[in-house]
Scaffold this active site. Structure first.
Site, PDB file in Angstrom:
ATOM      1  N   SER A  89       0.881  -1.168   0.000  1.00  0.00           N
ATOM      2  CA  SER A  89       0.000   0.000   0.000  1.00  0.00           C
ATOM      3  C   SER A  89       0.915   1.212   0.000  1.00  0.00           C
ATOM      4  O   SER A  89       1.491   1.577   1.023  1.00  0.00           O
ATOM      5  CB  SER A  89      -0.874   0.004   1.250  1.00  0.00           C
ATOM      6  OG  SER A  89      -1.672  -1.146   1.262  1.00  0.00           O
ATOM      7  N   LEU A 145       4.842   0.885   7.660  1.00  0.00           N
ATOM      8  CA  LEU A 145       5.466   2.133   8.101  1.00  0.00           C
ATOM      9  C   LEU A 145       4.401   3.216   8.153  1.00  0.00           C
ATOM     10  O   LEU A 145       3.507   3.247   7.317  1.00  0.00           O
ATOM     11  CB  LEU A 145       6.559   2.553   7.099  1.00  0.00           C
ATOM     12  CG  LEU A 145       7.742   1.603   6.954  1.00  0.00           C
ATOM     13  CD1 LEU A 145       8.582   1.998   5.755  1.00  0.00           C
ATOM     14  CD2 LEU A 145       8.589   1.613   8.222  1.00  0.00           C
ATOM     15  N   ASP A 192       5.789   1.514   2.036  1.00  0.00           N
ATOM     16  CA  ASP A 192       4.668   0.584   2.183  1.00  0.00           C
ATOM     17  C   ASP A 192       3.938   0.921   3.485  1.00  0.00           C
ATOM     18  O   ASP A 192       4.426   0.638   4.584  1.00  0.00           O
ATOM     19  CB  ASP A 192       5.201  -0.853   2.195  1.00  0.00           C
ATOM     20  CG  ASP A 192       4.074  -1.879   2.115  1.00  0.00           C
ATOM     21  OD1 ASP A 192       2.924  -1.531   2.447  1.00  0.00           O
ATOM     22  OD2 ASP A 192       4.369  -3.025   1.726  1.00  0.00           O
ATOM     23  N   HIS A 193       2.799   1.528   3.347  1.00  0.00           N
ATOM     24  CA  HIS A 193       2.068   2.034   4.512  1.00  0.00           C
ATOM     25  C   HIS A 193       1.549   0.910   5.402  1.00  0.00           C
ATOM     26  O   HIS A 193       1.145   1.149   6.536  1.00  0.00           O
ATOM     27  CB  HIS A 193       0.893   2.900   4.031  1.00  0.00           C
ATOM     28  CG  HIS A 193       0.541   4.027   4.968  1.00  0.00           C
ATOM     29  ND1 HIS A 193       0.808   4.005   6.317  1.00  0.00           N
ATOM     30  CD2 HIS A 193      -0.046   5.228   4.734  1.00  0.00           C
ATOM     31  CE1 HIS A 193       0.382   5.121   6.872  1.00  0.00           C
ATOM     32  NE2 HIS A 193      -0.131   5.893   5.931  1.00  0.00           N
ATOM     33  N   ARG A 194       1.614  -0.311   4.902  1.00  0.00           N
ATOM     34  CA  ARG A 194       1.171  -1.417   5.749  1.00  0.00           C
ATOM     35  C   ARG A 194       2.076  -1.568   6.961  1.00  0.00           C
ATOM     36  O   ARG A 194       1.648  -2.006   8.024  1.00  0.00           O
ATOM     37  CB  ARG A 194       1.195  -2.743   4.953  1.00  0.00           C
ATOM     38  CG  ARG A 194       0.188  -2.798   3.828  1.00  0.00           C
ATOM     39  CD  ARG A 194       0.281  -4.120   3.100  1.00  0.00           C
ATOM     40  NE  ARG A 194       1.639  -4.351   2.588  1.00  0.00           N
ATOM     41  CZ  ARG A 194       2.080  -5.499   2.132  1.00  0.00           C
ATOM     42  NH1 ARG A 194       1.283  -6.554   2.144  1.00  0.00           N
ATOM     43  NH2 ARG A 194       3.300  -5.636   1.677  1.00  0.00           N
TER      44      ARG A 194
END
Lengths: 421, 477
Positions: free
Chosen positions: A213, A394, A390-392
């Site tokens: 993401s 971080l 990767d917003h999943r």
């Protein structure tokens, strides 16, 4: 005598490769060690020499085809006798054929191979591009269960050519997204096959978009000092034939940022649902080549001087454009920096080098008027940095703090150089 | 003028129409060209009409033979062949309309005519109604033109005395004497049908057994039954000459030490089929043919020309409808870019005679030839309660499984309704089931499907309704 040459085990767990180009054709008389074929594995192009001298009887794979280790590549009419033993000097011995029972092209379709998997699992395997012959079943009597497939690494075999024009609203029952095809008048277009490095990029990018993401954060950096420092230093290096770009400084500053925020120097283990944080700093540097994007890796950036980095970048760049990088030089990065050099644009939304979790985009340096601390307006050299992550795994704050560290070091390069070990 | 098509399907039989339906589901625009009738050979002059006829003649036989035993008094029962034909035609027509309806609902455009390929993406359409040919340009094509019956020199069908399956199925009289050249599936099925209706039937087969390719003991069981009802069966016999004499035929055959002349009113020529590649333009498209004149196809049914697929009887043996169904779906999915490949473990085969022959998976010989150590056991119909209730106690079921692991490898049966339960074994094979899986699945009592449970327990050495000493057990050397 007929000599069958199969795709040898190239090592590092490589199970298959794509035929990029043949260097011989049927009927050619070739000598031992003459280059036969270029095979692309992951991102490295491997040139495979002929283990024997002889006449090429037939080639068993087409360019662009994916072949498995052990699959028949070439049959040669090789003279028997002293020269007939495989040279072995330049090549690991060809492995015996893997037991992947290829369905007979014409014979009766009844018997089939005796793969222990139910029809639904077999179909799923085809969709995932998993070769069932290589999967260890954990079900009763060694039966391959659907859960065993996720453990097996999907290969590109799942992708198949479509001959399509899915109309609007096309639906595909069966998991895979509906493949789209071009259906316009063929006379007005040119078709360019997606092969070799471009195919590797094709798959890697899609993988990143499918799993990660992505979130991009952009920051402005005043690099006036850095510009002056580079101007002063570049002459000396250029006398030795090494161009000094901003990249070595940016790599160094990135490592400082990664040391402060190690969770960006990491990759994802999707299967175990874990973030794997690296202790070493191997930075991939995205590079344009004639065939497409290449990402050579500068190992242990933290231990190398600016000069050394400049030299390595020059070397990797040159060999990369010639397609001569080794597999080792193209793998193992822990974080990636991408820059379009002078064309660097204002900002971008880089795509992470999956399964890495972050990538830093570097943009062009522009001269702009800015307010100084005392309120006066003066010229400054400004550059934007875009970091995608990767917003999943971080959060935005980590990216912001990472960029803040990088920014601090680039705005005060002298301080950075003093701090470096 | 060139018509731009998305997917062209040539042939509206089982392979072609299912390919078209699946493509419709996948959102593709399909044009299906059929030269005669939707449903192909299977629906119009094969599987469906022959089963309609066989059902009636078996009913007749049962009334005659078992009626008195059952206490059913039905003197003077006879078959009105005209009425039977009307009924058969009705069944076919209804099914055909059903296919047309399904195609319409799937958005498939159906054209009547023949197609000749002119290149890897082009073809000519000749409308059945005549008129100008039409140039077609397609993105992908699925060829499903089926097969045509082979002939023999000097014995060409003439529509009156020498007949093909097509005419045999529509006969509205019973020939007093019927000669059948070819003891394959169609020969024995229709031969038995006409024998039940009163024909004196003689089958001439070149090979040493009838229904070649079927397990020897299954074929032998069938032969015994056919002979018991008065049919004459000449195997290993070559026909050397045919004379069309008066209202009938005289067929000369070689017998040991000489020749023999067989006389009959009709000769049914059923000596095999060839893939229907005639006039299809395969060479112009660049499609290469393999052994037997079949186009070579990949495990996605793709020919040597990418984007052109071949399915069903045209593509490869065995020439059976359920194989064509599966191949049609496979080719459709390949056209749409789905990664499906042929990966089946089992191809069931059924011959609709009495006794019915059904087979799926490996025979003991085939399994041993591929290096497996196997055990084969045989369970008789005579040990099944339901078989006695129906008075169909002839026949047996054989089970072949791997000696060490008990993994099922095949099942072969000769007997009443065997075709109805062989599908269960096909599922078991696809699922990788063991003999114990089959044995310990509760089967409804009293049904013929219990035969599977019985034979499975027998294989395990734990027989239910038969003593262990009765079991025919054969083990690999």
């Amino acid at each position: 005598m007929v000599y069958e040459f199969r795709l040898p085990d190239i090592g590092e767990g490589v199970a298959q490769g794509e035929i990029v180009s043949w260097h011989v054709k049927e009927g050619d008389v070739i000598r031992e060690d003459q280059p036969l074929v270029s095979v692309l594995t992951d991102k490295a192009n491997v040139e495979i020499p002929s283990p024997r001298a002889g006449k090429v009887l037939s080639l068993h794979a087409k360019e662009g085809e994916i072949v498995k280790v052990g699959a028949l590549l070439v049959t040669l009419d090789a003279p028997a006798g002293p020269g007939a033993t495989p040279s072995g000097a330049s090549l690991p011995p060809a492995t015996p054929p893997v037991t992947h029972p290829a369905p007979a092209p014409t014979g009766t379709p009844s018997g089939g191979d005796r793969v222990m998997a139910t029809p639904s699992v077999r179909r799923k395997a085809q969709e995932l591009g998993v070769d069932l012959a290589r999967v260890k079943g954990t079900g009763p009597g060694g039966r391959i269960l659907e859960t065993d497939l996720t453990a097996a690494r999907p290969g590109p075999a799942g992708a198949q050519p479509a001959y399509p024009t899915p109309g609007p609203g096309a639906t595909v029952s069966g998991g895979a997204p509906p493949p789209r095809a071009f259906s316009g008048p063929e006379g007005e277009v040119e078709r360019i096959p997606i092969r070799g490095i471009r195919r590797a990029i094709f798959e890697r990018m899609a993988e990143a978009q499918r799993y990660a993401s992505l979130f991009t954060y952009v920051e402005e950096v005043d690099v006036s000092e850095l510009v002056r420092l580079r101007e002063r230093s570049r002459k000396k290096l250029e006398e030795r034939g090494i161009p000094l770009t901003y990249l070595p400084f940016i790599l160094k500053a990135s490592v400082q940022g990664l040391k402060a925020h190690p969770r960006l120097n990491a990759q994802i283990d999707e299967e175990k649902q874990e973030l794997v944080v690296h202790r070493r700093f191997h930075l991939g540097v995205a590079l344009a080549s004639a065939e497409g994007l290449l990402v050579p890796v500068v190992k242990d950036v933290d231990t190398k001087s600016i000069y050394r980095l400049a030299q390595e970048l020059k070397d990797l760049g040159e060999r990369g454009r010639q397609g001569k990088l080794t597999r080792d030089e193209l793998t193992g990065s822990t974080f990636t920096v991408t820059s379009l050099g002078a064309l660097g644009g204002l900002m971008a939304t880089p795509i992470v080098n999956y399964p890495e979790v972050a990538i830093l985009g570097v943009h062009k340096i522009v001269k702009r008027p800015v307010y100084g601390a005392d309120g006066s307006v003066g010229p400054a050299m400004l550059m934007n940095l875009s970091v995608s992550f990767d917003h999943r795994v971080l959060d935005g704050i980590e990216a912001a703090e990472f960029i803040a560290v990088v920014k601090g070091h680039l705005e005060d390069p002298h301080q950075m150089l003093l701090e470096l070990s | 003028m060139t018509t731009e098509l998305d997917v062209l399907v040539v042939g509206g039989g089982p392979g072609g129409y299912l390919a078209a339906l699946r493509l419709g589901q996948l959102g593709r625009k399909v044009t299906l060209v059929e030269k005669e009738f939707l449903g192909g050979e299977c629906l119009n002059r094969g599987c469906i009409p022959s089963k309609a006829l066989l059902h009636v003649s078996s009913l007749l036989t049962e009334l005659r033979d078992a009626g008195p035993v059952f206490g059913v008094k039905a003197e003077g029962v006879r078959v009105d062949l005209l009425a039977l034909q009307t009924w058969r035609a009705g069944v076919v027509e209804k099914e055909r309309a059903g296919v047309a309806q399904l195609l319409k609902a799937a958005g498939v455009s159906t054209r009547s005519g023949t197609v000749e390929l002119t290149g890897p993406r082009t073809a000519l359409l000749r409308p059945a109604a005549g008129g100008d040919t039409e140039e077609l340009h397609f993105q992908a094509a699925i060829l499903a033109t089926g097969a045509y019956p082979m002939s023999l020199p000097g014995m060409e069908p003439d529509g009156s005395r020498v007949l093909t399956a097509r005419e045999m199925l529509t006969l509205s009289e019973v020939p007093p004497r019927l000669l059948i050249l070819g003891g394959g599936v169609t020969g024995v099925e229709l031969g038995q049908h006409f024998a039940r209706l009163g024909s004196k039937v003689t089958i001439v087969e070149l090979l040493p057994q009838i229904v070649p390719g079927t397990e020897k003991d299954l074929a032998a069981e069938l032969r015994r039954s056919l002979e018991r009802m008065g049919m004459e069966i000449l195997t290993g016999t070559r026909a050397t000459g045919l004379e069309r004499a008066g209202p009938g035929v005289r067929l000369t055959v070689e017998i040991p030490g000489g020749t023999r002349v067989l006389e009959a009113e009709r000769l049914f020529l059923t000596v095999g089929k060839r893939p229907e590649t005639r006039g299809l333009g395969l060479a112009a498209a660049g499609i290469t043919l393999g052994p037997g004149g079949f186009p070579t196809v990949s495990d996605r049914m793709e020919t040597s020309v990418p984007g052109i697929f071949a399915v069903g009887d045209l593509a490869r043996p065995p020439m059976i409808a359920h194989k064509a169904y599966r191949e049609g779906i496979l080719a459709a999915e390949a056209v749409a870019g789905l990664p499906t490949r042929w990966s089946h473990q089992a191809m069931p085969m059924v011959i609709y005679t009495a006794p019915e022959l059904a087979s799926v998976g490996l025979t003991r010989e085939q399994a041993e030839a591929s290096g497996l150590r196997v055990r084969e056991v045989r369970f008789p119909y005579a040990a099944l309660g339901r078989a006695h209730a129906n008075r169909v106690t002839e026949g047996f079921v054989k089970l072949v499984a791997e000696e060490e692991t008990g993994r099922l490898l095949g099942c072969h049966a000769a007997g009443y309704a065997s075709g109805e339960f062989i599908g269960e074994v096909a599922l078991a094979l696809e699922m990788g089931a063991t003999v114990r899986d089959l044995a310990e699945t509760i089967h409804p009592h009293p049904t013929f499907s219990e035969l599977l449970q019985e034979v499975a327990f027998l294989w395990l050495g734990e027989p239910l309704h038969v003593s262990r000493s009765m079991a025919h057990v054969r083990r690999s050397g």
